[in-house]
Each structure stands twice: as structure tokens, then as C-alpha cells.
Design an enzyme around this catalytic site. Structure first.
Site, PDB file in Angstrom:
ATOM      1  N   HIS A 296     -34.507 -26.800  20.369  1.00 26.41           N
ATOM      2  CA  HIS A 296     -33.442 -26.845  19.363  1.00 26.41           C
ATOM      3  C   HIS A 296     -32.611 -28.127  19.487  1.00 26.41           C
ATOM      4  O   HIS A 296     -32.337 -28.786  18.493  1.00 26.41           O
ATOM      5  CB  HIS A 296     -32.515 -25.632  19.506  1.00 26.41           C
ATOM      6  CG  HIS A 296     -33.094 -24.376  18.946  1.00 26.41           C
ATOM      7  ND1 HIS A 296     -32.432 -23.558  18.063  1.00 26.41           N
ATOM      8  CD2 HIS A 296     -34.297 -23.796  19.142  1.00 26.41           C
ATOM      9  CE1 HIS A 296     -33.196 -22.525  17.744  1.00 26.41           C
ATOM     10  NE2 HIS A 296     -34.330 -22.641  18.391  1.00 26.41           N
TER      11      HIS A 296
ATOM     12  N   HIS B 286       0.864  -1.187   0.000  1.00 25.54           N
ATOM     13  CA  HIS B 286       0.000   0.000   0.000  1.00 25.54           C
ATOM     14  C   HIS B 286       0.893   1.227   0.000  1.00 25.54           C
ATOM     15  O   HIS B 286       2.001   1.196   0.526  1.00 25.54           O
ATOM     16  CB  HIS B 286      -0.849  -0.024   1.275  1.00 25.54           C
ATOM     17  CG  HIS B 286      -2.219   0.531   1.129  1.00 25.54           C
ATOM     18  ND1 HIS B 286      -2.674   1.587   1.866  1.00 25.54           N
ATOM     19  CD2 HIS B 286      -3.253   0.179   0.321  1.00 25.54           C
ATOM     20  CE1 HIS B 286      -3.927   1.846   1.542  1.00 25.54           C
ATOM     21  NE2 HIS B 286      -4.312   1.005   0.604  1.00 25.54           N
TER      22      HIS B 286
ATOM     23  N   HIS C 223     -16.003  -0.940   4.787  1.00 29.94           N
ATOM     24  CA  HIS C 223     -15.867  -0.900   6.252  1.00 29.94           C
ATOM     25  C   HIS C 223     -17.200  -1.275   6.894  1.00 29.94           C
ATOM     26  O   HIS C 223     -18.268  -1.160   6.289  1.00 29.94           O
ATOM     27  CB  HIS C 223     -15.337   0.470   6.702  1.00 29.94           C
ATOM     28  CG  HIS C 223     -13.843   0.513   6.642  1.00 29.94           C
ATOM     29  ND1 HIS C 223     -13.055   0.258   7.735  1.00 29.94           N
ATOM     30  CD2 HIS C 223     -12.997   0.732   5.593  1.00 29.94           C
ATOM     31  CE1 HIS C 223     -11.779   0.333   7.370  1.00 29.94           C
ATOM     32  NE2 HIS C 223     -11.715   0.615   6.075  1.00 29.94           N
TER      33      HIS C 223
END
Ligand code: HCA
Ligand code: CU
Length: 460
Positions: free
Chosen positions: A286, A70, A194
């Protein structure tokens, strides 16, 4: 075909208080390469000598992934990227009015010139070039198109559409990418989303549908503020929901744990895919369903990731889950006994946060009047640790806190400096955990004491 650029080493190291050593970065890069990510953004060499050294080392290995450095739009930054041996430089320069006015103090036409000049400079050095209009999602759209096409004409073959503040919604991003795709000269489009509203992965998926090529991720979703899409979540979502079967799923869970360790940044138990509870079931309804057919409550089989489903036993538990747990120990009880055991578990569960297998076995012993000669499968151990004299005990404690199965850590007096409680699913897992703890810098000696029975105080 979807591409993934992982930027744990650049964006991930921008997480508050997270820094990696050069060796840790090399290890992360190798593990990312084993997953098969297409690009590894290894850092910005202008940040510090060690960031630069790590990029250099990573670029020197023959990884399958393209290694990206970068850089700000400066010649010195681009020169450093070149000197590191990176395949590609990713040049970022903000384009939104607020960034141009308040941060960079440049007009739009000055910005255009700076971007054109630096992209072509990087290209002239023989680097592949990505250009990122930072804060793209708050940039005037006509200017965004102009700036990206200028960069492409100057030699960029990729544009990173950066939602720097995480303000997109999937349907808005979809439309923007569709239009951008139609208006840009030929190039690949990366999505750098983001996660400020928790929408980063949803936005990235919408962007890929709209014609973008690549998603930026970090392991454990690290990054500035609340980070960007998590690598494992991204891969699983595309693998299972979009049919992109391109990456190796097996290294993902260990990679995530490794990052927990070296970042000191612990996962929330309810983190999807890699979090501790991702395949745990609790309520009677569940667990009963899961025991009859796991597909009732599992979006996919955890064995895809080398993980196992877990049934939590506490006050929500029903008879079938308790019977199944006892059966694991080869213990059979009558229906009447089972009912009493479940009632006792519910009563204790009303008072306690957690029940261990040892507790359940003890209840079964009391109710049936039969001695259960079995050892609990989950293992608890007390660890005693001695710290090197030149090392701060608190720094070792900080590292220990990053192990999700180490708890109740105390600094103590005596022969040892630290005591802690470790929980593991079996002996092998406990051994691995201790081995890992031994690699924490500053630990001189360890002693492990197996816990045979655990008692809680009155006000636990
Ligand atoms: C930042 C830069 C960046 C760049 C993204 C990219 C962003 O603000 O730190 O180069 O793809 O979010 O805009 O991370
Ligand atoms: Cu970013």
C-alpha cells in the site's frame, strides 16, 4: 437538495454519560452553523433548566440554521419550546403497537387524537411543527400513513421517519419511503436512523434516494445506545458519492475533536473520515502505491478536510516508505544500507507496538555509521500538571483521557499531581494541545518537558 438536521445537542446528549454545559452547547451550535447544517435540534426544554437555557441562548443568536426544540406531546412541553424562542417544535409520539400498549397505554384512535391536538396547539402558537412517529419502522404501515396525514392536516410541515431501534436495511427503507412519499399529503420527510446494525448512514442515503428530504446526524455519531449517522461521514458521503456540495468541509475535523473533548467520548482510530487512521497506510504494498500515486489507495484527498496522509513505519514497511521517511529528514542512504535498515525495523517492529521517528533515525545512524544531526518531526513531551486544591484529581484525569494524543496518565506525589505523555506532529500542534489542556477546569499550572530520547523497559 439534501438537508441536514444535526441533533448533537439533543440526541447526542442522550449518549450514556455525556452531558454538555450551556457554554459548550453554544460553541457546538456556532460550529455547526459554520458547517452550514440546515437545522440544529438544540434540546428538549422540559429535560432541565440548563437544557432550556441553552436552547434560549442558541435561539437568540442569528444563526443561519433553523433552531428546533424537541418535545413530548404535552401542552407544557410545547409551551416551553415556544418560550425558548425556537423556530420549530418537534413533537414526538410513538405509534408502534408495542409502544402504544406497553409504554403509553393508549389505543390507536386515542393516539391519533393526542397527536392531532398537540400539533394544532403548537401551530396555534405560531411555531413551525415537525411530527415524529417514534418507532415508525415497527408501526403498522396503514396506521403510520393515517397518523402522519393527521399531523400534516393539523399543521405539521415535516414528518420524521424514525427508525428508533435501527432495524432497517437500505432496500427495505427505500421502499417504505417511496410508498410513504406517494401516500402522504405535501410535507418534508426527515430520516432519523439509529445505528444498531451499523446501517444508519446507508439507510439514510437510501431514504434520500427514495424521496426523503433531510438526514438527522450527530457529531461523532453520538446518541442513545450506539447513536445515529455521524455528521462528517454523512457530509463526505453525500459530497463525494452523490455530488451534494452544499456544506463547508473545513470545520468538520476540529468540530469532531471538540466533541471528543467535551463529551469525553473518544473516537476509535478506525472511525471513518475523522478517526486517527482514516488516511494512514501501513503495508509495504500500500505505501509503495501511495508514494507513487496517492489515488491508488485513497478514496479521496485528505486535504479536502485539512488532513494529511500518514505512512506508518513498522514491520510491514517496505523500502520505499523508509527511504521516503529518511528523505523527509534530508538523509540519503545507499540501497544496501536501506535494506539493512528495513530488516532492523522489521525485527524491532516484531517486538514493539510503535516505532517513533527517533527510533528510525537511530537505526539509520547505527547502520550507516554516520551521525544524523536532525530533530525528529514528531514531538513527544512529558506534561506535569498541578490541580486546584478543591478539585478532584480524578476528574481532571477523566478530561485528559479525552485527548487522543495524551497517554500514560499518572496521578503522582510531589509538586505536581498528574504526569502524562503527549505526542504531537510538530511544535505548533504541541503548543495548541497544551493550550487546550490548560482550558480543562481545575488545572492550576502546567510544565512541559520535551522528550529527547525514549527507552522502553524489557517487558514494554
Ligand atoms: C427517542 C426519540 C427519537 C426521536 C427522533 C425524532 C427516536 O426515542 O429518543 O424526533 O426525529 O429515535 O425515535 O430520538
Ligand atoms: Cu433517536
Amino acid at each position: 437538495m439534501l438537508e441536514i438536521l444535526d441533533t448533537t445537542l439533543r440526541e447526542g446528549e442522550q449518549t450514556p454519560y455525556v452531558n454538555f454545559t450551556v457554554d459548550e452547547k453554544i460553541e457546538i451550535a456556532k460550529r455547526l452553523d459554520a458547517v452550514g447544517v440546515d437545522m440544529i435540534e438544540a434540546g428538549d426544554p422540559s429535560v432541565s433548566p440548563n437544557v432550556s437555557k441553552a436552547i434560549e441562548r442558541i435561539a437568540s443568536f442569528r444563526l443561519r440554521a433553523e433552531v428546533v426544540a424537541h418535545s413530548t406531546a404535552t401542552r407544557s412541553g410545547i409551551d416551553r419550546a415556544k418560550a425558548c424562542g425556537a423556530n420549530r417544535v418537534a413533537i414526538f409520539y410513538a405509534t408502534s403497537k408495542i409502544h402504544l400498549d406497553s409504554k403509553l397505554h393508549k389505543t390507536e384512535s386515542e393516539a391519533l387524537e393526542i397527536i392531532r391536538e398537540h400539533v394544532s396547539y403548537a401551530k396555534s402558537l405560531g411555531l413551525k411543527v415537525r411530527y415524529t412517529p417514534e418507532d415508525a419502522t415497527r408501526t403498522d404501515f396503514e396506521f403510520l400513513v393515517q397518523v402522519c396525514n393527521t399531523a400534516i392536516q393539523a399543521g405539521a410541515d415535516r414528518i420524521s421517519f424514525a427508525d428508533t431501534l435501527g432495524i432497517m436495511q437500505p432496500h427495505v427503507l427505500f421502499e417504505r419511503i417511496q410508498t410513504l412519499r406517494a401516500r402522504l399529503l405535501p410535507c418534508k420527510i426527515d430520516l432519523h436512523c439509529h445505528n444498531d446494525y451499523g446501517l444508519a448512514l446507508a439507510n439514510a442515503m437510501a431514504g434520500i434516494r427514495a424521496g426523503a428530504n433531510c438526514v438527522h446526524t450527530t457529531v461523532n455519531g453520538l446518541g442513545e445506545r450506539v447513536g445515529i449517522p455521524d455528521l462528517a461521514e454523512t457530509i463526505l458521503a453525500f459530497h463525494n458519492l452523490e455530488g451534494t456540495q452544499k456544506y463547508d468541509l473545513r470545520p468538520l475535523v476540529e468540530l469532531s475533536s471538540y466533541l471528543e473533548k467535551v463529551s469525553g467520548f473518544l473516537l476509535a482510530p478506525n472511525k471513518p473520515i475523522t478517526g486517527q487512521n482514516a488516511f494512514s497506510h501501513k503495508s509495504g504494498v500500500h505505501t509503495n502505491g501511495i508514494l507513487k500515486n496517492p489515488k491508488t489507495y485513497e478514496p479521496f484527498d485528505p486535504s479536502m478536510l485539512g488532513r494529511e496522509r500518514k505512512i506508518v513505519i513498522d514491520k510491514y514497511t517496505g523500502k520505499s516508505a523508509v527511504a521516503a521517511r529518511l528523505e523527509e529528514y534530508g538523509i540519503e542512504v545507499s540501497l544496501a544500507e536501506l535494506e539493512v535498515i528495513v530488516t532492523r525495523i522489521k525485527n524491532i517492529g516484531d517486538q514493539r507496538k510503535q516505532l517513533f521517528d527517533a527510533d528510525i533515525l537511530e537505526i539509520a545512524e547505527q547502520v550507516t555509521g554516520r551521525e544524523m544531526d536532525v530533530i525528529p518531526h514528531d514531538i513527544n513531551a512529558m506534561l506535569m500538571l498541578e490541580v486546584e486544591s478543591h478539585v478532584y484529581t480524578s476528574s481532571v484525569v477523566r478530561r485528559l483521557r479525552s485527548f487522543s494524543n495524551v497517554s500514560n496518565i499518572y496521578e503522582v506525589t510531589g509538586d505536581y499531581d498528574i504526569s502524562a505523555f503527549a505526542n504531537a506532529e510538530n511544535m505548533m500542534a504541541l503548543n495548541n494541545l497544551i493550550e487546550e489542556i490548560r482550558t480543562v477546569p481545575g488545572i492550576k499550572r502546567t510544565e512541559t518537558r520535551m522528550v529527547l530520547k525514549k527507552y522502553n523497559g524489557n517487558n514494554k
